[in-house]
Design a protein around this motif. Structure first.
Motif, PDB file in Angstrom:
ATOM      1  N   ALA A 283       0.817  -1.216   0.000  1.00 23.51           N
ATOM      2  CA  ALA A 283       0.000   0.000   0.000  1.00 23.51           C
ATOM      3  C   ALA A 283       0.852   1.267   0.000  1.00 23.51           C
ATOM      4  N   SER A 284       2.187   1.103  -0.088  1.00 19.52           N
ATOM      5  CA  SER A 284       3.138   2.229  -0.127  1.00 19.52           C
ATOM      6  C   SER A 284       3.098   3.080   1.155  1.00 19.52           C
ATOM      7  N   LYS A 285       2.737   2.470   2.273  1.00 16.93           N
ATOM      8  CA  LYS A 285       2.708   3.191   3.544  1.00 16.93           C
ATOM      9  C   LYS A 285       4.050   3.108   4.261  1.00 16.93           C
ATOM     10  N   LEU A 286       4.816   2.073   3.981  1.00 17.26           N
ATOM     11  CA  LEU A 286       6.108   1.907   4.640  1.00 17.26           C
ATOM     12  C   LEU A 286       7.105   1.258   3.702  1.00 17.26           C
ATOM     13  N   LYS A 287       8.379   1.344   4.071  1.00 21.66           N
ATOM     14  CA  LYS A 287       9.459   0.739   3.281  1.00 21.66           C
ATOM     15  C   LYS A 287      10.351  -0.117   4.173  1.00 21.66           C
ATOM     16  N   ILE A 288      10.976  -1.109   3.520  1.00 20.22           N
ATOM     17  CA  ILE A 288      11.843  -2.065   4.224  1.00 20.22           C
ATOM     18  C   ILE A 288      13.292  -1.824   3.828  1.00 20.22           C
ATOM     19  N   GLY A 289      14.179  -1.847   4.813  1.00 18.93           N
ATOM     20  CA  GLY A 289      15.613  -1.724   4.559  1.00 18.93           C
ATOM     21  C   GLY A 289      16.367  -2.903   5.151  1.00 18.93           C
ATOM     22  N   LEU A 290      17.416  -3.354   4.473  1.00 15.47           N
ATOM     23  CA  LEU A 290      18.241  -4.455   4.967  1.00 15.47           C
ATOM     24  C   LEU A 290      19.583  -3.894   5.420  1.00 15.47           C
ATOM     25  N   PHE A 291      19.798  -3.921   6.754  1.00 16.17           N
ATOM     26  CA  PHE A 291      21.032  -3.349   7.319  1.00 16.17           C
ATOM     27  C   PHE A 291      22.104  -4.425   7.416  1.00 16.17           C
TER      28      PHE A 291
END
Length: 291
Positions: A283-291
């Motif tokens: 829904a484009s409300k949040l984003k995921i990042g891989l640290f």
């Protein structure tokens, strides 16, 4: 006198006949009964002879065989020992391979493989995330603070706008309580006045964490997937204000395992993604990042 001679002659005749009958009986061949008695005796003698012959042959063969040589202690020490092949563990494989930074394709592959036998074909297609759902991935050169500054350039503004309780803007997911504490210490140069909360099960009751989230505004939550999922289920933590989810993807424990290499943590992690994070990404409300 004549009568006496006649009687003696008849007695002599009778005696001679008796003697002839006895001789004929002695000359007769043995009957079937006698034959049956003698046959087992003969068989017994034959079997005893064959057994004795076999024993003699075996003893001769054993005497002819040369006894094996006994190894001396020197020969034993110089003789190479056969090594058993050990099954390769995850630690063995990772120890011989160079660490590679995680990327969006790694997470996408993990999600697709995990839900392949749990969802229909149409539902599996809905799990495919667009590239716009992901933040830049850590190339193994960043600290946590420098990475967050890279992916959240407008953090100061977003932080001031956040006023909702029982929610966070940034969620950092890691494998253990010790790793949680370590990551919170690394946030010092990034968070400033930002309030962070520890979200793990060790020594902290879930009710205490629910109360802390309800009391005041919290910006960053750092914790394990199991406890975060439990808080979402109990509605102690909601995802309405959540903008960023950072996964502690590249970190490895003493056995060189990542968070997703540990079965029980992987299970909790997939449950957490399915509790609303993947839906929020689509829904484009949040984003995921891989640290």
């Amino acid at each position: 006198m004549g009568d006496d001679l006649g009687d003696e002659w008849w007695q002599h005749e009778d005696a001679s006949e008796v003697e002839q009958e006895e001789e004929t009986e002695q000359e007769k061949p043995p009957t079937e009964k006698t034959n049956t008695k003698t046959k087992p005796e003969k068989r017994k003698k034959i079997t005893e002879k064959t057994v004795q012959a076999k024993k003699k042959k075996k003893s001769e063969e054993s005497e002819s065989v040369i006894p094996p040589k006994k190894e001396t202690e020197d020969e034993k020490s110089t003789k190479p020992k056969k090594k058993r092949k050990k099954k390769k563990t995850i630690t063995d494989v990772l120890a011989t391979s160079e660490p590679k930074p995680g990327c969006a394709a790694d997470l996408q592959s993990l999600v697709s493989h995990y839900f392949s036998d749990k969802r229909s074909v149409i539902e599996q297609e809905e799990l495919n995330l667009q590239d716009s759902c992901f933040l830049s991935c850590n190339d193994l050169t960043h600290t946590l603070s420098s990475y967050l500054k890279l992916v959240c350039p407008k953090w100061a503004k977003i932080q001031k706008q956040h006023t909702e309780k029982s929610s966070v803007i940034l969620l950092i997911v890691c494998s253990s309580a010790l790793r949680t504490i370590e990551l919170i210490k690394q946030l010092t140069t990034f968070k400033g006045e930002t309030k962070a909360i520890k979200l793990f099960a060790k020594h902290i009751k879930i009710e205490e964490q629910v109360n802390l989230l309800q009391k005041g505004v919290t910006h960053i939550g750092v914790g394990t997937p199991g406890r975060i999922s439990a808080l979402i289920e109990k509605e102690g933590l909601n995802l309405q204000s959540l903008r960023y989810v950072v996964l502690d993807w590249n970190w490895r424990d003493q056995k060189l395992r990542r968070m997703v290499d540990i079965p029980e943590i992987k299970l909790d992690f997939m449950k957490l993604l399915d509790s609303g994070i993947l839906t929020g990404c689509r829904a484009s409300k949040l984003k995921i990042g891989l640290f």
